[in-house]
Scaffold this active site. Structure first.
Site, PDB file in Angstrom:
ATOM      1  N   CYS A 113       0.815  -1.224   0.000  1.00 32.41           N
ATOM      2  CA  CYS A 113       0.000   0.000   0.000  1.00 32.41           C
ATOM      3  C   CYS A 113       0.845   1.270   0.000  1.00 32.41           C
ATOM      4  O   CYS A 113       0.350   2.344  -0.320  1.00 32.41           O
ATOM      5  CB  CYS A 113      -0.953   0.005   1.191  1.00 32.41           C
ATOM      6  SG  CYS A 113      -1.976  -1.467   1.239  1.00 32.41           S
ATOM      7  N   HIS A 255      -3.297   6.947   2.894  1.00 30.74           N
ATOM      8  CA  HIS A 255      -3.711   5.670   2.309  1.00 30.74           C
ATOM      9  C   HIS A 255      -5.132   5.367   2.791  1.00 30.74           C
ATOM     10  O   HIS A 255      -5.451   5.543   3.969  1.00 30.74           O
ATOM     11  CB  HIS A 255      -2.739   4.581   2.749  1.00 30.74           C
ATOM     12  CG  HIS A 255      -3.189   3.203   2.401  1.00 30.74           C
ATOM     13  ND1 HIS A 255      -3.602   2.868   1.136  1.00 30.74           N
ATOM     14  CD2 HIS A 255      -3.306   2.076   3.163  1.00 30.74           C
ATOM     15  CE1 HIS A 255      -3.953   1.583   1.132  1.00 30.74           C
ATOM     16  NE2 HIS A 255      -3.789   1.091   2.335  1.00 30.74           N
ATOM     17  N   ASN A 285     -10.165  -0.346  -0.126  1.00 28.84           N
ATOM     18  CA  ASN A 285      -8.700  -0.265  -0.118  1.00 28.84           C
ATOM     19  C   ASN A 285      -8.169  -0.820  -1.449  1.00 28.84           C
ATOM     20  O   ASN A 285      -8.305  -2.009  -1.713  1.00 28.84           O
ATOM     21  CB  ASN A 285      -8.192  -1.086   1.077  1.00 28.84           C
ATOM     22  CG  ASN A 285      -6.686  -1.092   1.195  1.00 28.84           C
ATOM     23  OD1 ASN A 285      -5.970  -0.651   0.293  1.00 28.84           O
ATOM     24  ND2 ASN A 285      -6.187  -1.599   2.311  1.00 28.84           N
TER      25      ASN A 285
END
Ligand code: UT7
Length: 328
Positions: A113, A255, A285
């Site tokens: 990520c 994020h 996500n």
């Protein structure tokens, strides 16, 4: 010495939407649980013919168009992903071929990520060193292909999508541009979030497929706690090093994994909610794609103005983490 700045942004979101209500029909879960624990309402799922490289190429087209440079001027493609089309060749090579970019280096990087921030830091280093003038950085993920759709602990969290940025050389006296980075990795946390099989440690076999070892496994609660601590500490360190106060940051783009993680980071940083960009309710996500998608969307929505100071911060499997500050 040169400086680097972002001059183009683009995103690509696949059409198919999977809502929390759709997931209620697939696993023992509820819209109420997913919304209250994560902030996610829906996510997008790539069509069967779409891959990390085809989606990345779509986002890149838009970023190149906004930048105003030609394909001939791109000298490096950095493709950030944990879900590449194949183990090799690199998805960056596939994008080069889709977009017919004639004179470019091509490389994939894998930092989960945090991938896009690592990619941006490499673009910055290539440019500041004088090696190249224009770099295309892409974050693209098809996490739906690595999701165990029977595991409610993970399948409600992830989505597919892509974002891209063109990063270019500018003069040192330019008031806009990239200011600094903080990057960290700690492999002792590797058991928090991983895909076990398909690599050289556990190559694909009937057994790995039967046990679904090619799908994402996560210790959510432990990851949650480390995420808040790591992201806030890293951003605070970067702000101290670059002598920027958190009051001077106009927009924080974190994020997009969990609304509660973002709120925790914002709290620790004393960041008012209005200065924090969030779009995870729509996309879930998307790992290395969350930040470039959010950047492109913040720009589209008029939340980024000339002269604004922007902070990015991310955290992911590895563990990896990264923060960046730049002036638009
Ligand atoms: O991209 C970076 C990496 N990933 C992340 O940053 C994700 C980090 N972690 C998280 O976002 C959160 O930990 C989750 C959203 C994954 C979970 O939230 P939580 O508040 O940490 O919940 P929990 O893991 O403590 O689980 C609470 C309960 C458990 O039931 P019991 O054991 O208390 O009876 C789970 O089995 O919730 C249960 N549960 C669910 N219930 C309904 C777990 N997933 C679901 C679900 N629907 N989808």
């Amino acid at each position: 010495m040169f400086k680097a700045k972002i001059i183009g942004l683009g995103k690509y979101i696949p059409k198919r939407v999977l809502t929390n209500h759709d997931l209620e029909k697939m696993v023992e879960t509820s819209d109420e649980w997913i919304s209250s624990r994560t902030g996610i309402k829906e996510r997008h799922i790539a069509a069967p013919e779409e891959t990390a490289s085809t989606m990345g190429a779509e986002a890149a087209k838009k970023a190149i168009q906004m930048s105003g440079i030609s394909h001939e001027e791109i000298e490096m493609i950095i493709f950030c992903t944990i879900t590449p089309d194949m183990l090799f060749p690199a998805s960056a090579c596939l994008v080069q071929d889709i977009l017919k970019i004639p004179n470019t280096g091509t490389v994939d990087i894998e930092a989960a990520c945090s991938g896009f921030i690592y990619g941006l830091s490499m673009a910055n280093a290539y440019i500041v060193s004088g090696m190249v003038k224009n770099v295309l950085v892409i974050g693209s993920e098809v996490l739906s292909r690595f999701t165990d759709w029977e595991d409610r602990n993970t399948c409600v969290l992830f989505g597919d999508g892509a974002g891209a940025a063109v990063v270019s050389r500018t003069e040192e006296k330019d008031p806009s541009g990239i200011i600094g980075f903080k990057l960290k990795g700690d492999g002792s946390f590797r058991d928090l979030l991983y895909v076990e099989a398909g690599g050289s440690q556990k190559p694909a076999s009937h057994e790995t497929v039967e046990k679904k070892l090619h799908t994402i496994k996560m210790n959510g609660n432990a990851t949650f706690k480390v995420a808040i601590r790591t992201m806030s500490e890293e951003l605070l360190e970067l702000l101290a090093e670059t002598k920027i106060s958190s009051d001077d940051i106009n927009l924080l783009i974190p994020h997009q994994a969990n609304e509660r993680i973002i709120a925790g980071v914002a709290d620790r940083m004393n960041f008012p909610k209005e200065k924090v960009f969030m779009n995870l309710s729509k996309y879930g996500n998307t790992s290395s794609a969350t930040i470039p998608i959010a950047l492109a969307e913040a720009f589209e929505e008029g939340r980024i103005h000339k002269g604004d100071s922007i902070a990015l911060v991310a955290f992911g499997g590895g563990l990896t983490s990264g923060a960046c500050v730049f002036k638009w």
